[in-house]
Each structure stands twice: as C-alpha cells, then as structure tokens.
Design a protein around this motif. Sequence first.
Motif, PDB file in Angstrom:
ATOM      1  N   HIS A  78      10.043  19.031  22.799  1.00 55.90           N
ATOM      2  CA  HIS A  78      10.873  18.293  23.762  1.00 55.90           C
ATOM      3  C   HIS A  78      11.708  19.252  24.605  1.00 55.90           C
ATOM      4  O   HIS A  78      11.771  19.116  25.838  1.00 55.90           O
ATOM      5  CB  HIS A  78      11.789  17.321  23.013  1.00 55.90           C
ATOM      6  N   LEU A  79      12.336  20.234  23.966  1.00 57.93           N
ATOM      7  CA  LEU A  79      13.185  21.165  24.700  1.00 57.93           C
ATOM      8  C   LEU A  79      12.369  22.013  25.672  1.00 57.93           C
ATOM      9  O   LEU A  79      12.775  22.251  26.813  1.00 57.93           O
ATOM     10  CB  LEU A  79      13.944  22.060  23.716  1.00 57.93           C
ATOM     11  N   LEU A  80      11.212  22.469  25.224  1.00 59.85           N
ATOM     12  CA  LEU A  80      10.382  23.294  26.095  1.00 59.85           C
ATOM     13  C   LEU A  80       9.795  22.489  27.252  1.00 59.85           C
ATOM     14  O   LEU A  80       9.659  23.001  28.366  1.00 59.85           O
ATOM     15  CB  LEU A  80       9.270  23.961  25.282  1.00 59.85           C
ATOM     16  N   LEU A  81       9.464  21.240  27.007  1.00 62.42           N
ATOM     17  CA  LEU A  81       8.934  20.414  28.093  1.00 62.42           C
ATOM     18  C   LEU A  81      10.008  20.096  29.122  1.00 62.42           C
ATOM     19  O   LEU A  81       9.703  19.930  30.314  1.00 62.42           O
ATOM     20  CB  LEU A  81       8.305  19.137  27.539  1.00 62.42           C
ATOM     21  N   ASP A  86       9.521  20.939  32.995  1.00 65.67           N
ATOM     22  CA  ASP A  86       9.823  20.028  34.109  1.00 65.67           C
ATOM     23  C   ASP A  86      10.688  20.715  35.157  1.00 65.67           C
ATOM     24  O   ASP A  86      10.476  20.547  36.371  1.00 65.67           O
ATOM     25  CB  ASP A  86      10.531  18.776  33.591  1.00 65.67           C
ATOM     26  N   THR A  87      11.668  21.481  34.705  1.00 68.79           N
ATOM     27  CA  THR A  87      12.524  22.228  35.628  1.00 68.79           C
ATOM     28  C   THR A  87      11.701  23.244  36.413  1.00 68.79           C
ATOM     29  O   THR A  87      11.878  23.404  37.631  1.00 68.79           O
ATOM     30  CB  THR A  87      13.648  22.939  34.850  1.00 68.79           C
ATOM     31  N   SER A 126       6.792  33.864  30.810  1.00 74.56           N
ATOM     32  CA  SER A 126       8.143  34.270  30.401  1.00 74.56           C
ATOM     33  C   SER A 126       8.723  33.289  29.392  1.00 74.56           C
ATOM     34  O   SER A 126       9.375  33.688  28.420  1.00 74.56           O
ATOM     35  CB  SER A 126       9.061  34.356  31.621  1.00 74.56           C
ATOM     36  N   LEU A 127       8.479  32.004  29.631  1.00 77.61           N
ATOM     37  CA  LEU A 127       9.030  30.965  28.769  1.00 77.61           C
ATOM     38  C   LEU A 127       8.383  30.955  27.391  1.00 77.61           C
ATOM     39  O   LEU A 127       9.073  30.837  26.376  1.00 77.61           O
ATOM     40  CB  LEU A 127       8.852  29.599  29.440  1.00 77.61           C
ATOM     41  N   LEU A 128       7.058  31.085  27.342  1.00 77.28           N
ATOM     42  CA  LEU A 128       6.324  30.855  26.092  1.00 77.28           C
ATOM     43  C   LEU A 128       5.975  32.126  25.332  1.00 77.28           C
ATOM     44  O   LEU A 128       5.582  32.047  24.160  1.00 77.28           O
ATOM     45  CB  LEU A 128       5.039  30.078  26.391  1.00 77.28           C
ATOM     46  N   ARG A 129       6.090  33.286  25.965  1.00 79.42           N
ATOM     47  CA  ARG A 129       5.883  34.571  25.270  1.00 79.42           C
ATOM     48  C   ARG A 129       7.210  35.333  25.302  1.00 79.42           C
ATOM     49  O   ARG A 129       7.363  36.318  25.987  1.00 79.42           O
ATOM     50  CB  ARG A 129       4.785  35.373  25.951  1.00 79.42           C
ATOM     51  N   ASP A 130       8.145  34.860  24.532  1.00 78.07           N
ATOM     52  CA  ASP A 130       9.531  35.306  24.602  1.00 78.07           C
ATOM     53  C   ASP A 130       9.781  36.525  23.724  1.00 78.07           C
ATOM     54  O   ASP A 130       9.045  36.793  22.778  1.00 78.07           O
ATOM     55  CB  ASP A 130      10.450  34.156  24.174  1.00 78.07           C
ATOM     56  N   ASP A 142      -0.627  24.155  23.590  1.00 78.48           N
ATOM     57  CA  ASP A 142      -0.263  22.761  23.851  1.00 78.48           C
ATOM     58  C   ASP A 142       0.737  22.663  25.001  1.00 78.48           C
ATOM     59  O   ASP A 142       0.569  21.849  25.922  1.00 78.48           O
ATOM     60  CB  ASP A 142       0.327  22.146  22.581  1.00 78.48           C
ATOM     61  N   ILE A 143       1.782  23.492  24.974  1.00 74.07           N
ATOM     62  CA  ILE A 143       2.786  23.448  26.040  1.00 74.07           C
ATOM     63  C   ILE A 143       2.178  23.913  27.361  1.00 74.07           C
ATOM     64  O   ILE A 143       2.465  23.343  28.432  1.00 74.07           O
ATOM     65  CB  ILE A 143       4.006  24.312  25.678  1.00 74.07           C
ATOM     66  N   ALA A 144       1.327  24.924  27.315  1.00 71.80           N
ATOM     67  CA  ALA A 144       0.697  25.421  28.537  1.00 71.80           C
ATOM     68  C   ALA A 144      -0.175  24.342  29.176  1.00 71.80           C
ATOM     69  O   ALA A 144      -0.175  24.180  30.410  1.00 71.80           O
ATOM     70  CB  ALA A 144      -0.129  26.673  28.236  1.00 71.80           C
ATOM     71  N   ILE A 145      -0.917  23.604  28.360  1.00 69.32           N
ATOM     72  CA  ILE A 145      -1.754  22.528  28.892  1.00 69.32           C
ATOM     73  C   ILE A 145      -0.893  21.433  29.497  1.00 69.32           C
ATOM     74  O   ILE A 145      -1.201  20.883  30.563  1.00 69.32           O
ATOM     75  CB  ILE A 145      -2.673  21.960  27.796  1.00 69.32           C
ATOM     76  N   ARG A 146       0.211  21.112  28.830  1.00 70.37           N
ATOM     77  CA  ARG A 146       1.116  20.089  29.363  1.00 70.37           C
ATOM     78  C   ARG A 146       1.721  20.534  30.698  1.00 70.37           C
ATOM     79  O   ARG A 146       1.895  19.729  31.616  1.00 70.37           O
ATOM     80  CB  ARG A 146       2.207  19.765  28.342  1.00 70.37           C
ATOM     81  N   TYR A 147       2.055  21.823  30.799  1.00 67.48           N
ATOM     82  CA  TYR A 147       2.518  22.331  32.099  1.00 67.48           C
ATOM     83  C   TYR A 147       1.432  22.145  33.153  1.00 67.48           C
ATOM     84  O   TYR A 147       1.703  21.674  34.272  1.00 67.48           O
ATOM     85  CB  TYR A 147       2.896  23.814  32.017  1.00 67.48           C
ATOM     86  N   TRP A 148       0.197  22.551  32.815  1.00 64.12           N
ATOM     87  CA  TRP A 148      -0.918  22.462  33.766  1.00 64.12           C
ATOM     88  C   TRP A 148      -1.101  21.023  34.244  1.00 64.12           C
ATOM     89  O   TRP A 148      -1.302  20.786  35.444  1.00 64.12           O
ATOM     90  CB  TRP A 148      -2.178  23.000  33.095  1.00 64.12           C
ATOM     91  N   GLU A 149      -1.006  20.070  33.331  1.00 61.54           N
ATOM     92  CA  GLU A 149      -1.140  18.659  33.708  1.00 61.54           C
ATOM     93  C   GLU A 149      -0.021  18.231  34.650  1.00 61.54           C
ATOM     94  O   GLU A 149      -0.259  17.546  35.657  1.00 61.54           O
ATOM     95  CB  GLU A 149      -1.141  17.783  32.462  1.00 61.54           C
ATOM     96  N   LYS A 150       1.215  18.628  34.341  1.00 63.25           N
ATOM     97  CA  LYS A 150       2.356  18.277  35.181  1.00 63.25           C
ATOM     98  C   LYS A 150       2.254  18.963  36.546  1.00 63.25           C
ATOM     99  O   LYS A 150       2.579  18.373  37.588  1.00 63.25           O
ATOM    100  CB  LYS A 150       3.659  18.678  34.485  1.00 63.25           C
ATOM    101  N   ALA A 151       1.813  20.210  36.546  1.00 65.79           N
ATOM    102  CA  ALA A 151       1.683  20.955  37.799  1.00 65.79           C
ATOM    103  C   ALA A 151       0.629  20.322  38.703  1.00 65.79           C
ATOM    104  O   ALA A 151       0.834  20.180  39.913  1.00 65.79           O
ATOM    105  CB  ALA A 151       1.332  22.413  37.507  1.00 65.79           C
ATOM    106  N   ARG A 152      -0.491  19.920  38.130  1.00 67.98           N
ATOM    107  CA  ARG A 152      -1.537  19.262  38.921  1.00 67.98           C
ATOM    108  C   ARG A 152      -1.030  17.941  39.489  1.00 67.98           C
ATOM    109  O   ARG A 152      -1.259  17.622  40.661  1.00 67.98           O
ATOM    110  CB  ARG A 152      -2.777  19.037  38.051  1.00 67.98           C
ATOM    111  N   ALA A 153      -0.313  17.188  38.672  1.00 74.47           N
ATOM    112  CA  ALA A 153       0.224  15.910  39.135  1.00 74.47           C
ATOM    113  C   ALA A 153       1.244  16.104  40.257  1.00 74.47           C
ATOM    114  O   ALA A 153       1.397  15.239  41.126  1.00 74.47           O
ATOM    115  CB  ALA A 153       0.859  15.162  37.967  1.00 74.47           C
ATOM    116  N   ALA A 154       1.925  17.255  40.238  1.00 75.20           N
ATOM    117  CA  ALA A 154       2.935  17.550  41.262  1.00 75.20           C
ATOM    118  C   ALA A 154       2.333  18.202  42.504  1.00 75.20           C
ATOM    119  O   ALA A 154       3.064  18.516  43.451  1.00 75.20           O
ATOM    120  CB  ALA A 154       4.015  18.458  40.675  1.00 75.20           C
ATOM    121  N   GLY A 155       1.022  18.414  42.499  1.00 72.20           N
ATOM    122  CA  GLY A 155       0.369  19.015  43.654  1.00 72.20           C
ATOM    123  C   GLY A 155       0.503  20.520  43.748  1.00 72.20           C
ATOM    124  O   GLY A 155       0.282  21.112  44.810  1.00 72.20           O
TER     125      GLY A 155
END
Length: 343
Positions: free
Chosen positions: A110-113, A117-118, A221-225, A237-250
């Motif tokens: 939740h915190l990483l997502l 989003d930011t 930077s975020l996920l390889r700290d 898992d987090i990287a895929i969720r980012y990719w999905e959000k990024a695609r949805a955001a264009g």
Amino acid sequence: MQRLEQLKSWLTSLYPQTDIVVEFAAADADFRRYFRAQFPDGSTRIVMDAPPEKMDTDPYVKVREIFSVVNVPQIIARDREQGFMLLEDLGRITLLAALQHDQRPLVQRHLLLEAVDTLVVLQQASQPGVLPEYDEALLRRELSLFPEWYCARELGKPLNFAQRQLWDAGCEKLLAAILPQSKVYVHRDFIVRNLMLTPGKPGVLDFQDAVYGPISYDLVSLLRDAFIEWEEDFVLDIAIRYWEKARAAGLPVPESVDDFYRDFEWMGVQRHLKVAGIFARLYHRDGKEKYRAEIPRFIKYLKRTTRRYQELSPFYQLLLQLVGKDDTDAELQSSYPVLSVKG
C-alpha cells in the motif's frame, strides 16, 4: 556552530520577538543540513542550510515549481546570499521509517503504491526542454564513478587493461539499451528516505537534481533502495502495477511488460554502478561513513542483473574478478536463468 548562529539570527529577523526553538532535523549526502524550527503556537517549519560557497539553491527553487503537481514543501522565505530557506514542514516520518516499522506485505504494498501514484502524476507533467537532459554524457560521467571510486579507492583495485575492456564492453551494451527509453521528468533520487508519510499523498523531498530522462529511472530508485530490500517477486509485483498505472495514464512505457521490466533492470545497473561509486566517494573523499556499509547491497543488485542478461556478462565477469563469488552467486545460479535482450 557559526552557521547555526547565522541561521538563528536570520529566523529572528523574520520573526522578531518570537521565541523559536531550533533543533537538528536531517543532513544530506552533500553539504545541506535541515533544522526544525518550533514556534510558540506549536507549529513547525523546516530551515534549509545550504552554504552558498558550496551549494546553489536556485535549482531547488526552479524544480520545486515544476514539481508542484505533487506534494512538495512550500517555500515560505529565502535568503539566497546566505543560503537559507524556510520551508513547509512535511512531518517527521519518512516512508522508509514507515516501511521499517510495519513490515506486513499488504502495508508495504500500500505504501509503495502510494509512492507509485505520486510518480505517475509527476511523470504526466513532463515536458521536454524544461529540465536538463539526462543525456549520454551525464550517464557516462555517473558510470565513471564506479571504476574511479569503488574499484580504485574502496577495493584498492584499479582496473587493468583486460578489466577495462570488460568495463567498456559492458558500458556500450548498457547505454545502447538505456538511451532509447522514452523520457520524462526524473527526480533522480526517488527513494523512500526522500518521501514523507503525510495525510493524503506522500511528500516529496530532495528534488533539486531533477533531469529529463529515462522513464524507468525513478521506479528503480524506489524499488532497488540502499536502506531497505524486498524479495524479487515483490519488486516485480510493484513494477507491474506501476506499468499498468503508467499505461492507463498515457505514459510512454513499452507495450510489453516484459520489455518494460528489462528496461527497469538495465536502468538499475547504471544506477547501482553510480551509487556504489558515490557511496565510496562519500567515505574516501568526504569522510562520510554512514553510506559505506550499504555498498554490498548494490553489488548484490548488480550481480543479480548482470548475470541474468547475456549482453551484460562483461559486468558480471568483472564483478567476479573484483569481489569474487559469494552466497549471492549460489543463489543466482539456482534462481536466475541467463536471458538475452530481444531484438
């Protein structure tokens, strides 16, 4: 001590006849320090101390305006000549502290997502020609920190001719894959120590070195700290969720998640080599020891990725020559197949 007295005098000039308590808050890897000023009504502000002979605060002011689409501190007052800045206080709890306090996977996710989003919002605001380019020259300068400071100074092993050939071959393959990535605003240190746990959305700090560059950089930077590490499947898992959000955001991420994760991993190699060099330089040149103990984590990251991809094997062979095999290599042998970049 003289700087602290100057800082207090500056605060007094801003708030005469006000009893302000000043306490140390944080220090950066460079020359900046931060103090928390507590006012009689209980409110607080952050005071940045950036010695003008060593630091230029103009980039901070410029990037803060560009990054105002996300939660960055308001600038309340500034003395450019003295190198002081009074900022909104985004609180005392970094995302790193929150993640270390509660290690339940659902909480961590939740915190990483929220951070993801930011990042997506920030990247959506990207425009070319606004920030400096994260170009080949800058990428190469950052890479050069590894042989200069980690190999030669930290290990005491300057690269010989054969090792320099491995290094050059690895750099050429790496840059050839990184440079074609789509470009967006890059915070350049989007790590959990620079994100604050605040109501609503995370606060973003330490953004003054932002550039316009590869879209995968800040996620790496975020996920390889440096100060906290997650299992590979969690990172994926987090990287895929980012990719999905990024695609949805264009945003201009690759159409294939496999291609995106490859970009993510290869961008990570550049960052890990740079950070290992920076942390070694902080110790050997600047006498700052707190980051030195984290270098082995980046060597582990590097071994993991450079063994996975055949094109990056020169780096892996170089690392074996420099630091030898360890438990990481046994783990890699059983868990990570050697892959090849498509196309």
